[in-house]
Write an enzyme that holds these catalytic residues in place. Sequence first.
Site, mmCIF file in Angstrom:
data_model
loop_
_atom_site.group_PDB
_atom_site.id
_atom_site.type_symbol
_atom_site.label_atom_id
_atom_site.label_comp_id
_atom_site.label_asym_id
_atom_site.label_seq_id
_atom_site.Cartn_x
_atom_site.Cartn_y
_atom_site.Cartn_z
ATOM 1 N NE ARG A 1 -2.885 -0.718 3.445
ATOM 2 C CZ ARG A 1 -2.838 -1.753 4.264
ATOM 3 N NH1 ARG A 1 -3.139 -2.972 3.812
ATOM 4 N NH2 ARG A 1 -2.531 -1.598 5.522
ATOM 5 C CB CYS B 1 -6.819 -16.573 16.957
ATOM 6 S SG CYS B 1 -5.417 -15.473 17.152
ATOM 7 N N PRO C 1 20.567 -2.516 10.841
ATOM 8 C CG PRO C 1 21.931 -0.905 9.858
ATOM 9 C CD PRO C 1 21.979 -2.102 10.753
ATOM 10 C CB ILE D 1 17.442 -7.308 9.787
ATOM 11 C CG1 ILE D 1 18.525 -7.668 8.744
ATOM 12 C CG2 ILE D 1 16.547 -8.499 10.071
ATOM 13 C CD1 ILE D 1 19.420 -8.824 9.148
ATOM 14 C CE1 TYR D 2 12.559 -1.028 10.700
ATOM 15 C CE2 TYR D 2 13.877 -1.768 8.843
ATOM 16 C CZ TYR D 2 13.417 -0.752 9.653
ATOM 17 O OH TYR D 2 13.813 0.536 9.431
ATOM 18 C CB ALA D 3 12.410 -8.947 14.074
ATOM 19 C CG ASP E 1 3.691 -14.845 18.516
ATOM 20 O OD1 ASP E 1 3.171 -13.720 18.645
ATOM 21 O OD2 ASP E 1 3.020 -15.888 18.383
ATOM 22 C CE1 TYR F 1 -28.939 1.648 32.742
ATOM 23 C CE2 TYR F 1 -29.590 3.952 32.923
ATOM 24 C CZ TYR F 1 -29.840 2.619 33.164
ATOM 25 O OH TYR F 1 -30.970 2.238 33.830
ATOM 26 C CE LYS G 1 -24.585 6.063 41.688
ATOM 27 N NZ LYS G 1 -25.419 5.917 42.903
#
Lengths: 556, 556
Positions: B22, B43, B285, B287-289, B292, B434, B442
């Site tokens: 994108r 999940c 610099p 390499i990103y990660a 988990d 509410y 409350k």
Amino acid sequence: MKRILIVGGVAGGASAAARARRLSETAEIVMFERGEFVSFANCGLPYHIGGDIQDRSALLLQTPQSFKRRFNVDVRVFHDVIDIDKVGKTLLVRNLLTGEERRESYDQLLLSPGAAPIRPPFPGIDSPGVHTLRNIADMDRILAALHRDDPHHVTVVGGGFIGLEMMEALHQHKRDVTLLELSDQVMAPVDREMANMLHARIREEGIDLRLRTGLASIEILDGQPEQTVSTGLRLILSDGTRLDTGLLILAIGVKPETRLAAQAGLELGPRGGIKVDASMCTSDPFIYAVGDAVEETDFVTGESVLIPLAGPANRQGRIAADNMLGRSETYKKTQGTAICKLFDLAVASTGLNEKRLLQLGLPFEKAYVHPGSHAGYYPGAHPVSLKLLFAPDGKIYGAQAIGKDGVDKRIDVLAVAQRAGLTVFDLQDLELTYAPPFGSAKDVINMAGFVASNHLKGDTLLCHTAEVQACHPHQQVLDVRNGPELDQLGRIPGALHIPLDELRGRLNELPREKELLISCQMGLRGHVACRLLSQHGFKVKNLSGGFKTWQMAVMA
Amino acid sequence: MKRILIVGGVAGGASAAARARRLSETAEIVMFERGEFVSFANCGLPYHIGGDIQDRSALLLQTPQSFKRRFNVDVRVFHDVIDIDKVGKTLLVRNLLTGEERRESYDQLLLSPGAAPIRPPFPGIDSPGVHTLRNIADMDRILAALHRDDPHHVTVVGGGFIGLEMMEALHQHKRDVTLLELSDQVMAPVDREMANMLHARIREEGIDLRLRTGLASIEILDGQPEQTVSTGLRLILSDGTRLDTGLLILAIGVKPETRLAAQAGLELGPRGGIKVDASMCTSDPFIYAVGDAVEETDFVTGESVLIPLAGPANRQGRIAADNMLGRSETYKKTQGTAICKLFDLAVASTGLNEKRLLQLGLPFEKAYVHPGSHAGYYPGAHPVSLKLLFAPDGKIYGAQAIGKDGVDKRIDVLAVAQRAGLTVFDLQDLELTYAPPFGSAKDVINMAGFVASNHLKGDTLLCHTAEVQACHPHQQVLDVRNGPELDQLGRIPGALHIPLDELRGRLNELPREKELLISCQMGLRGHVACRLLSQHGFKVKNLSGGFKTWQMAVMA
């Protein structure tokens, strides 16, 4: 020994009485209530009429006896306070059962008289069969009339909270229901395109919803030859049509009960409610006021507003008691957070709506999303249609949502975010509960934050239905949904159609000189298309919320 | 043209790939996935096993083909990345189908390898019938084993999210289920007394829950005379007992997949995950990660933590893509907000729990409330048992809740409040949706705010079960419930009993020299009693959450 008198024994008054006793065992606390009941669940009245709450006594949360036992509060029901002597610090109180009048002195006075249903001076307004709903006695009268007259047709006037709840309650009684609403939408706190979803749902139930239609006058039908109901009323509507009905519920709003306050010379505010400061004190330092009778300060604009809701009334009662007993607490303004059940839908909002922002002339932006209430692959997810209103700097102005599930949760989250001063950028980072039965890894709120942030950062500018409908010659609507969706769900007139997944290969079919208004079903694919096209040099905007929002907005 | 390689095609990797596209139409984006599937709903795996999600294909959110079509991402499944050459900026990639190995060069690399189920070196760990659940293939194997072996007894080891979900899934298959948990509670994110509610619910379903019991070794049963299941495994437990079972699910936790990163000399953090900065960049610099495999920063303490959850992984993927493509976005730390369905209950939490606060030696206070999920007079309300942890100055440390309804909403509200820096005092003023079907005037959250604020302001000091259990000679427990409640619900040994509504008249029965520890059912009447008694000169504390919390805490 301090003597505290309280006028009105429901939400604000009862909260204040209980809190005052928790702060002082020595104060003498007397609570006067004009009606038979104190501390009843007024928000529950329509649900008992509709049968959801079967047991009437469930609505009677406290009795004078229970209040006395637990809080040592002297509760006097059927006692009407008819005058305040500010100088002498006394009240004139009439016992409605005996007619006896007495002066009662106070050290401090709390007014919690509430707001009364508006009964405009229509011809015939006092006819039997014309009801309003404020208290247990009103509820009993409506149920008795349903039982006695067994009307096959009933009419509700007003599409606010109580009007919609009564409409549903009477529908549950299997009566034919007409709902009259003078404006062009029900549920004024949300904007028209959101309300259109409610209109569709109401009509789906077979209810005769008439928008832009008010009541002009009421006649009693009494065996006249042309009558179409056995006993009842003939309504003359604002459009001149006649409507025969067996029961009429007036729910066109409430007005603060300020007679006592005004008579005593207490200052009223610009909206006609009792004026109070942040400590809930009136213009007289010995008189406090809370609840539906007072003007509150709008959280966003700081204006005086009338917001007759239970939450603020309860909190104000507590704060007034604190301050009457020497503490220094302030009421933190009102966002107007509210919710209403409508059949299997919930509609909720907080903060300002678009109508109000336009009136105020504030620059604002808006974004729509329709994600599932939880992960789509887990059964039972329903779309949450959410509208977010925000300032050009990202400040949250307000939010509205409609759906079958998870609407309360999303508006609660946004109400907290607004109150805490978070921006739409912060919504991207909120870390909310996620497991497939409860949410999504990117929750509705995160999605709304992404869309709003992308717009403000210029990554994907949003457009809205008005712009699509006005589509200028230099603009072209491009629908990026798949073919079958267009056939099944409908299409925007004049739109070009190229499915998103074919877009990269068909760029040459697009007019380079025009601004493209991109539409998909919900807005997500439109965003992807916008990013793609803008990098290929096209000028684009994404129709926020896609075809679904367009459809809501153009609905009759 | 920038070449971005992504290792791992599920939550973090897939989010990053889509976001990267994108942001750039020109980047070449290649995503390597060791398994067969990308962007699957991990999940959802237990829910397909349990039958809630009937259609397996619902879990396959994207395919390599759909990713290519929509995002022009080159997805290579069955491709294992076996080495990183940081200096040459290349990967060595093995095609698992052909065995072919190739070097792939990158300008930027994103690691999203995830975390692998822990398989301790028990004797017999590699026996057939021993399963872990991480991906579609694992799920298919478990379902095949259930179908083929038709075990009447199954065992789950580990009472965390996956363990509980698998326990319920197998219970839905109408198998006898044993759940082994080495610690003294399931669901480590909540504290023991909260988990006790879960233990009771698990046992109510007829599940054989064994706390403080681990697995020591596994033997294959093969037609031995003493076996009690037709085919299967013999488990030797930590307490020496034997347990024959047909299927074993190991769900004792996950460990970050750091082999590649470690081998390449990327810095690891103190908890054994890949170390990243707030931009999700590793010590290299280029390499990103994300996800988990990385260590995150705890929102409250600033410590490095491992929090293997989908929400953070998705957000981190998006942020890493932003930064790889020249933007400057930061990940805003992790609260660990999480939720789990357990039969008709939900259990959720955010922030720090009491166990962790004790380990950290931070001064903290706690409050329990059990209000209804909505107005009690409207049908279908269920108690929300909520524990709030906070600092002496009111800062919110964390919260936990359990109940049948509205648990997700309350933890979401508290997660936002915590992130926004609100205090427990602010919780009193939150204005939440509410109407009787959705909440209370409350709300649960307001009530928790009142209780915590009353404690910190000294209006009603709280005490807890430990103090009641240790009840010193100078203290006396006073139960202010009504007689029938004690008979029906049970009583705290040694407690005096005077119903709240009789208290004012029976003050002379109370020992003036002792500190009174007040208990009611939920804590609300106890508060009223505390206020009353303290004003009459008694020294008092209120048992927070009342008898209900006491019962949770003392449960076996």
